[in-house]
Design a protein around this motif. Structure first.
Motif, PDB file in Angstrom:
ATOM      1  N   ASN A  51       0.766  -1.289   0.021  1.00 19.59           N
ATOM      2  CA  ASN A  51       0.119   0.049  -0.243  1.00 19.59           C
ATOM      3  C   ASN A  51       0.898   1.211   0.309  1.00 19.59           C
ATOM      4  OD1 ASN A  51       0.741  -0.683   2.854  1.00 19.59           O
ATOM      5  ND2 ASN A  51      -0.792   0.663   3.551  1.00 19.59           N
ATOM      6  N   LEU A  92       4.223   1.387  -1.181  1.00 22.66           N
ATOM      7  CA  LEU A  92       4.922   1.496  -2.177  1.00 22.66           C
ATOM      8  C   LEU A  92       4.063   1.805  -3.503  1.00 22.66           C
ATOM      9  CD1 LEU A  92       6.918  -2.008  -1.778  1.00 22.66           C
ATOM     10  CD2 LEU A  92       7.983   0.013  -2.614  1.00 22.66           C
ATOM     11  N   THR A  93       2.832   1.588  -3.633  1.00 28.06           N
ATOM     12  CA  THR A  93       2.141   2.205  -4.778  1.00 28.06           C
ATOM     13  C   THR A  93       1.859   3.575  -4.396  1.00 28.06           C
ATOM     14  OG1 THR A  93       0.014   1.340  -3.775  1.00 28.06           O
ATOM     15  CG2 THR A  93       1.087  -0.070  -5.491  1.00 28.06           C
ATOM     16  N   VAL A 134       6.298 -11.799  -5.229  1.00 32.84           N
ATOM     17  CA  VAL A 134       5.320 -10.748  -5.670  1.00 32.84           C
ATOM     18  C   VAL A 134       4.604 -11.509  -6.736  1.00 32.84           C
ATOM     19  CG1 VAL A 134       4.461  -8.652  -6.639  1.00 32.84           C
ATOM     20  CG2 VAL A 134       5.986  -8.607  -4.767  1.00 32.84           C
ATOM     21  N   ARG A 135       5.366 -11.972  -7.752  1.00 34.23           N
ATOM     22  CA  ARG A 135       4.630 -12.673  -8.833  1.00 34.23           C
ATOM     23  C   ARG A 135       4.497 -14.247  -8.848  1.00 34.23           C
ATOM     24  NH1 ARG A 135       7.949 -11.325 -14.234  1.00 34.23           N
ATOM     25  NH2 ARG A 135       7.435  -9.422 -13.455  1.00 34.23           N
ATOM     26  N   TYR A 136       5.370 -14.903  -7.967  1.00 36.75           N
ATOM     27  CA  TYR A 136       5.269 -16.056  -7.815  1.00 36.75           C
ATOM     28  C   TYR A 136       4.811 -16.212  -6.054  1.00 36.75           C
ATOM     29  CZ  TYR A 136       7.443 -16.265 -12.222  1.00 36.75           C
ATOM     30  OH  TYR A 136       7.785 -16.167 -13.520  1.00 36.75           O
ATOM     31  N   ARG A 137       3.499 -16.539  -5.975  1.00 32.03           N
ATOM     32  CA  ARG A 137       3.286 -16.544  -4.475  1.00 32.03           C
ATOM     33  C   ARG A 137       3.756 -17.854  -3.820  1.00 32.03           C
ATOM     34  NH1 ARG A 137      -0.343 -11.914  -3.931  1.00 32.03           N
ATOM     35  NH2 ARG A 137       0.730 -10.683  -5.559  1.00 32.03           N
ATOM     36  N   ASP A 138       3.988 -18.781  -4.547  1.00 28.13           N
ATOM     37  CA  ASP A 138       4.272 -20.158  -4.072  1.00 28.13           C
ATOM     38  C   ASP A 138       5.577 -20.165  -3.479  1.00 28.13           C
ATOM     39  OD1 ASP A 138       4.884 -20.218  -6.500  1.00 28.13           O
ATOM     40  OD2 ASP A 138       4.214 -22.032  -7.216  1.00 28.13           O
ATOM     41  N   ILE A 139       6.355 -19.039  -3.778  1.00 28.24           N
ATOM     42  CA  ILE A 139       7.803 -19.130  -3.304  1.00 28.24           C
ATOM     43  C   ILE A 139       7.824 -19.214  -1.704  1.00 28.24           C
ATOM     44  CG2 ILE A 139       9.842 -17.424  -3.159  1.00 28.24           C
ATOM     45  CD1 ILE A 139       9.943 -17.222  -6.155  1.00 28.24           C
ATOM     46  N   ILE A 152       7.812 -22.691  -0.676  1.00 26.64           N
ATOM     47  CA  ILE A 152       8.901 -23.510  -1.199  1.00 26.64           C
ATOM     48  C   ILE A 152      10.147 -23.143  -0.276  1.00 26.64           C
ATOM     49  CG2 ILE A 152      10.793 -23.590  -2.970  1.00 26.64           C
ATOM     50  CD1 ILE A 152       8.450 -23.146  -5.191  1.00 26.64           C
ATOM     51  N   ARG A 180      11.547  -4.581 -12.391  1.00 26.97           N
ATOM     52  CA  ARG A 180      11.137  -3.850 -13.367  1.00 26.97           C
ATOM     53  C   ARG A 180       9.765  -3.776 -13.619  1.00 26.97           C
ATOM     54  NH1 ARG A 180      13.778  -5.493 -18.963  1.00 26.97           N
ATOM     55  NH2 ARG A 180      14.550  -7.289 -17.922  1.00 26.97           N
ATOM     56  N   ARG A 181       9.087  -4.715 -13.492  1.00 22.31           N
ATOM     57  CA  ARG A 181       7.591  -4.958 -13.675  1.00 22.31           C
ATOM     58  C   ARG A 181       6.924  -4.956 -12.313  1.00 22.31           C
ATOM     59  NH1 ARG A 181       4.551  -3.801 -18.095  1.00 22.31           N
ATOM     60  NH2 ARG A 181       6.002  -3.630 -19.701  1.00 22.31           N
ATOM     61  N   MET A 199       6.321  -3.313  -9.700  1.00 22.10           N
ATOM     62  CA  MET A 199       5.331  -2.369  -9.064  1.00 22.10           C
ATOM     63  C   MET A 199       3.749  -2.474  -9.737  1.00 22.10           C
ATOM     64  SD  MET A 199       6.993  -0.739  -6.842  1.00 22.10           S
ATOM     65  CE  MET A 199       5.385  -0.029  -6.531  1.00 22.10           C
ATOM     66  N   GLU A 200       3.890  -3.008 -10.949  1.00 21.34           N
ATOM     67  CA  GLU A 200       2.612  -3.370 -11.741  1.00 21.34           C
ATOM     68  C   GLU A 200       1.766  -4.515 -11.273  1.00 21.34           C
ATOM     69  OE1 GLU A 200       4.287  -2.467 -15.480  1.00 21.34           O
ATOM     70  OE2 GLU A 200       5.242  -0.973 -14.316  1.00 21.34           O
ATOM     71  N   GLU A 201       2.568  -5.184 -10.565  1.00 19.35           N
ATOM     72  CA  GLU A 201       2.081  -6.550 -10.228  1.00 19.35           C
ATOM     73  C   GLU A 201       1.250  -6.439  -8.811  1.00 19.35           C
ATOM     74  OE1 GLU A 201       2.708  -9.616 -11.717  1.00 19.35           O
ATOM     75  OE2 GLU A 201       3.881  -8.975 -13.346  1.00 19.35           O
TER      76      GLU A 201
END
Lengths: 249, 299
Positions: free
Chosen positions: B134, B136-137, B206-211, B214, B293-294, B296-298
């Protein structure tokens, strides 16, 4: 006073709209092998150029999803543009969400300090100004009350009062001013007018046409990621209304 | 024979990571970013992080405070928690394990303390960008900051636990040897290692929530393949050879040597520790720069 505060040159931004969100590594790998295109590009901003001078208030209007917030975030440096560039002369406060990072379990005073640090103050500087801020927000009595017991109006007042203390050169406001009662709204506008007089640039995004027409020197109408109109606020607002209600006379 | 091979591998490793770091520091755009239009966000990054150091400390300390908010004892929990935990571990392990290791209670406490920094630091950083999404955006600051501040939080907790460890040394009437002056070097090494893992984990999660799931498993495995409650020498020799290249194993050995046994670590183990740690950092930071790079958009 004609110096440029914010210069936006040919900015474009594309978002990826995922058909199916690949939130896990497994899904990502599966998609990799199937080689299907799993997202579509959505052009949110197309070749946007404009500049805001010092001492000027610049209004941005447009429908929901027209790219207003994305544009503000690019100016604030949160997103980076895919093409084009943005020049910002001076310190900038993005006022996108009021009270960002407020923690409801902490007292008003602590939150002001935290928020101030987030906005770029040194801890000492903001600690010196806490009382001033509480006074401006008319919340002296509640300085040691936890934020969860605040009303939403008090919350917004606290956030606004803190942010204006930073005294930025450029202020970005996204619908922030309509919290609080009428007296406080007036106070906010008085503050903003005094900002303008001291040569600060203000970018205002609003769905309320009154401040755009009354306060702004220039305005811009964004439609589908493109500039539909830019210039005199009255004309721009007129065009916006026309596109919103096409059948109306 | 084996040691020549080791040295060779280390040499290659050190070369590789030095080159990598030099490139990263010099021009991240060149390596990881194809479009160079965006100079504002990238190249000022290091200066910007330094400028925002107040924010980093503030995040780190407020993380600590939030941990113990609404508790009666407040700040004392920072000492009380490790004290209680270490007491329990001491009782359990010294009674269950009849270990031959000299100064076993201190050995295991030290192991747990340094492992805690590793596991806490990485798992707190893992979720650090998501929990601050919240902020960071809404306000711009470099994406490195959440991971750095979480690493500092875990480092501060390590320092508190080391103070508690001092109490235990007093109880056992153990006088630390003079080699303890090497401790700051090991602390620095572990800090770099944790940061090198934290940075990529924080953006990838952020992109791969299963990290996160793991990583929990990785940490569990890591706990058992690191000499925390045993000595590396009890393992079969092939396992020893592999684990020799784990930076955490090297750090653990060095900590035990330096604080308990008064031994200066061998030059070989120092080189491996530095080499692997810097490699982890260089690779991790590279992944971070690519993935941010991407991000923030995720959010």
């Amino acid at each position: 006073m004609s110096e440029v505060a914010v210069e936006v040159r040919n900015v474009s931004k594309t978002f990826r709209i995922y058909h199916e969100r690949r939130d896990s590594i497994y899904e990502a790998m599966a998609a990799w092998f199937s080689k299907k295109k799993y997202y579509e590009n959505l052009e949110v901003l197309k070749n946007i150029s404009f500049s805001v001078k010092k001492g000027e208030m610049f209004g941005i209007i447009g429908r929901n999803g027209a790219g207003k917030t994305t544009l503000l975030r690019i100016i604030a440096g949160i997103y980076k543009p895919d093409a084009g560039d943005v020049t910002v002369n001076g310190s900038l406060i993005p006022f996108l969400g009021l009270g960002t990072g407020f923690q409801i379990d902490l007292t008003a005073k602590t939150n002001v300090i935290q928020y101030g640090i987030l906005l770029g103050f040194k801890k000492k500087e903001i600690a010196e100004r806490v009382n001033e801020i509480m006074k401006f927000a008319e919340l002296e009595k509640f300085a040691d009350v936890k934020l969860k017991n605040f009303s939403s109006g008090m919350y917004a007042r606290l956030a606004f009062s803190t942010a204006v203390q930073v005294d930025p050169d450029i202020l970005i406001i996204d619908e922030a001013l309509y919290a609080g009662d009428m007296a406080f709204q007036k106070k906010c506008f008085d503050t903003i007018v005094s900002f303008k007089k001291r040569g600060k640039a203000i970018i205002l995004v609003s769905h309320n046409m009154v401040p755009i027409q009354d306060q702004c020197e220039r305005a811009m109408f964004l439609n589908g990621g493109m500039i539909e109109a830019i210039g005199n606020p009255d004309d721009v607002v007129e065009q916006y209304k026309k596109s919103m209600f096409p059948k109306k006379e | 024979m084996a040691s020549t091979t080791f040295r060779f591998v280390i040499f290659i490793n050190v070369l590789f990571c030095l080159a990598n770091i030099a490139k990263c520091l010099d021009n991240p755009n060149m390596l990881f970013n194809k479009d160079t239009s965006d100079n504002r966000v990238m190249s000022n990054s290091y200066r910007e992080i330094w400028k925002k150091r107040g924010l980093i400390y503030n995040f780190a300390i407020s993380d600590l405070k939030i941990r113990y908010r609404n508790s009666v004892l407040g700040f004392f929990w920072t000492f009380l928690e490790p004290l209680l935990m270490l007491t329990v571990l001491y009782v359990v392990f010294t009674n269950l394990f009849k270990s031959q290791i000299e100064h076993f209670p201190l050995y295991i406490l030290l192991g747990i303390i340094f492992w805690n920094m590793f596991s806490r630091g990485t798992s707190m950083s893992l979720s650090s960008i998501l929990t601050r999404s919240n902020i960071l955006t809404q306000i711009y600051f470099p994406q490195e900051i959440p991971a750095i501040s979480s690493t500092i939080t875990s480092f501060l907790m390590l320092c508190f636990e080391l103070i508690v460890f001092g109490i235990f040394m007093g109880i056992f009437q153990f006088m630390p040897p003079s080699t303890i002056i090497l401790l700051p070097f090991i602390l620095l090494l572990e800090f770099i290692l944790v940061l090198g893992l934290s940075l990529p984990l924080s953006v990838l999660n952020v992109r791969y929530r299963d990290i996160q799931f793991i990583w929990t498993v990785v940490l569990q495995v890591g706990f058992f393949i690191t000499p925390i409650f045993y000595k590396l020498s009890i393992l079969p020799s092939y396992a020893q050879k592999i684990l020799y290249f784990s930076p955490m194993v090297q750090i653990m050995n060095m900590v035990h040597d330096v604080i308990i046994y008064g031994k200066i670590p061998t030059s070989e183990s120092i080189t491996i520790a530095i080499g692997t740690t810097l490699s982890v950092f260089a690779i991790g930071y590279g992944i971070f720069l690519r993935a941010k790079r991407r991000v923030m958009e995720e959010l």
